[in-house]
Write an enzyme that holds these catalytic residues in place. Structure first.
Site, short mmCIF file in Angstrom:
data_model
loop_
_atom_site.label_atom_id
_atom_site.label_comp_id
_atom_site.label_asym_id
_atom_site.label_seq_id
_atom_site.Cartn_x
_atom_site.Cartn_y
_atom_site.Cartn_z
N ASN A 198 0.83 -1.19 0.00
CA ASN A 198 0.00 0.00 0.00
C ASN A 198 0.87 1.26 0.00
O ASN A 198 0.60 2.21 -0.73
CB ASN A 198 -0.92 -0.02 1.23
CG ASN A 198 -2.00 1.03 1.18
OD1 ASN A 198 -2.72 1.13 0.21
ND2 ASN A 198 -2.10 1.79 2.25
N ILE A 252 -5.72 4.68 -7.36
CA ILE A 252 -5.64 3.46 -6.54
C ILE A 252 -5.81 4.00 -5.12
O ILE A 252 -4.87 4.55 -4.55
CB ILE A 252 -4.29 2.74 -6.69
CG1 ILE A 252 -3.95 2.48 -8.15
CG2 ILE A 252 -4.27 1.48 -5.83
CD1 ILE A 252 -4.65 1.33 -8.81
N PRO A 253 -6.99 3.91 -4.53
CA PRO A 253 -7.33 4.70 -3.35
C PRO A 253 -6.74 4.22 -2.02
O PRO A 253 -7.45 3.82 -1.09
CB PRO A 253 -8.85 4.63 -3.34
CG PRO A 253 -9.16 3.31 -3.93
CD PRO A 253 -8.10 3.09 -4.99
N CYS A 254 -5.43 4.29 -1.91
CA CYS A 254 -4.78 3.89 -0.66
C CYS A 254 -5.15 4.81 0.50
O CYS A 254 -5.03 4.44 1.66
CB CYS A 254 -3.26 3.79 -0.84
SG CYS A 254 -2.48 5.28 -1.44
N HIS A 255 -5.66 6.01 0.18
CA HIS A 255 -6.11 6.92 1.24
C HIS A 255 -7.33 6.37 1.98
O HIS A 255 -7.63 6.81 3.08
CB HIS A 255 -6.40 8.31 0.68
CG HIS A 255 -7.53 8.36 -0.31
ND1 HIS A 255 -7.37 8.01 -1.64
CD2 HIS A 255 -8.84 8.68 -0.17
CE1 HIS A 255 -8.52 8.15 -2.27
NE2 HIS A 255 -9.43 8.55 -1.39
#
Length: 159
Positions: free
Chosen positions: A113, A122-125
């Site tokens: 991540n 790529i919504p790592c948040h």
């Protein structure tokens, strides 16, 4: 490889890629955008710029431009699993580990991540701690918190 800068409400974002795909979308420490769109800028980067602008305006929730993920097969598996977290929702490293069928890989998921080069897309948040607290974010926790609040604010628009 081409690079353009997007001035978001939470800082300059560098968008890099080719005429075929976007390879990275990363927060920069630049005060102001330096790399502007010109007639040499590939359309895929212009599309990314415009879709990010719509995202930050609360008018766009899905991204349509091609991306290229550079990483190990495991990292790509994790990043693909991250895209399953819906807009304005959150998940944990454990959720992603379970999603990829490897519930013992929680730490490895966290490592993958952190190496994501396609932030927001790529919504790592959207990854938070199993106890509900914010966990690390390469762009800074304050940006992560802002992004999560931004999505909560606009989630009603997607219904």
């Amino acid at each position: 490889m081409f690079t353009i800068d997007y001035q978001s409400p939470i800082g300059v974002i560098e968008i890099s890629g080719t005429d075929k795909a976007v390879y990275s979308i990363l927060f920069s420490e630049k005060e102001l955008p330096e790399n502007k769109i010109d007639d040499q800028t590939p359309i895929v980067l212009v599309t990314c710029f415009n879709e990010l602008d719509a995202y930050f305006s609360g008018k766009y929730f899905d991204f349509s431009f091609p991306i290229e993920m550079e990483g190990t097969p495991f990292q790509k598996q994790v990043w693909n699993a991250l895209t399953s977290i819906p807009y304005a929702a959150t998940g944990s490293y454990k959720d992603i580990a379970n999603n990829i069928g490897n519930e013992k890989a929680v730490r490895a998921v966290g490592s993958a991540n952190g190496k994501n080069k396609l932030c927001i897309i790529i919504p790592c948040h959207r990854i938070i701690g199993a106890n509900g607290t914010l966990t690390g974010y390469a762009g800074g926790l304050w940006r992560k918190e802002w992004l999560l609040r931004h999505e909560q604010k606009w989630k009603m628009a997607i219904r």
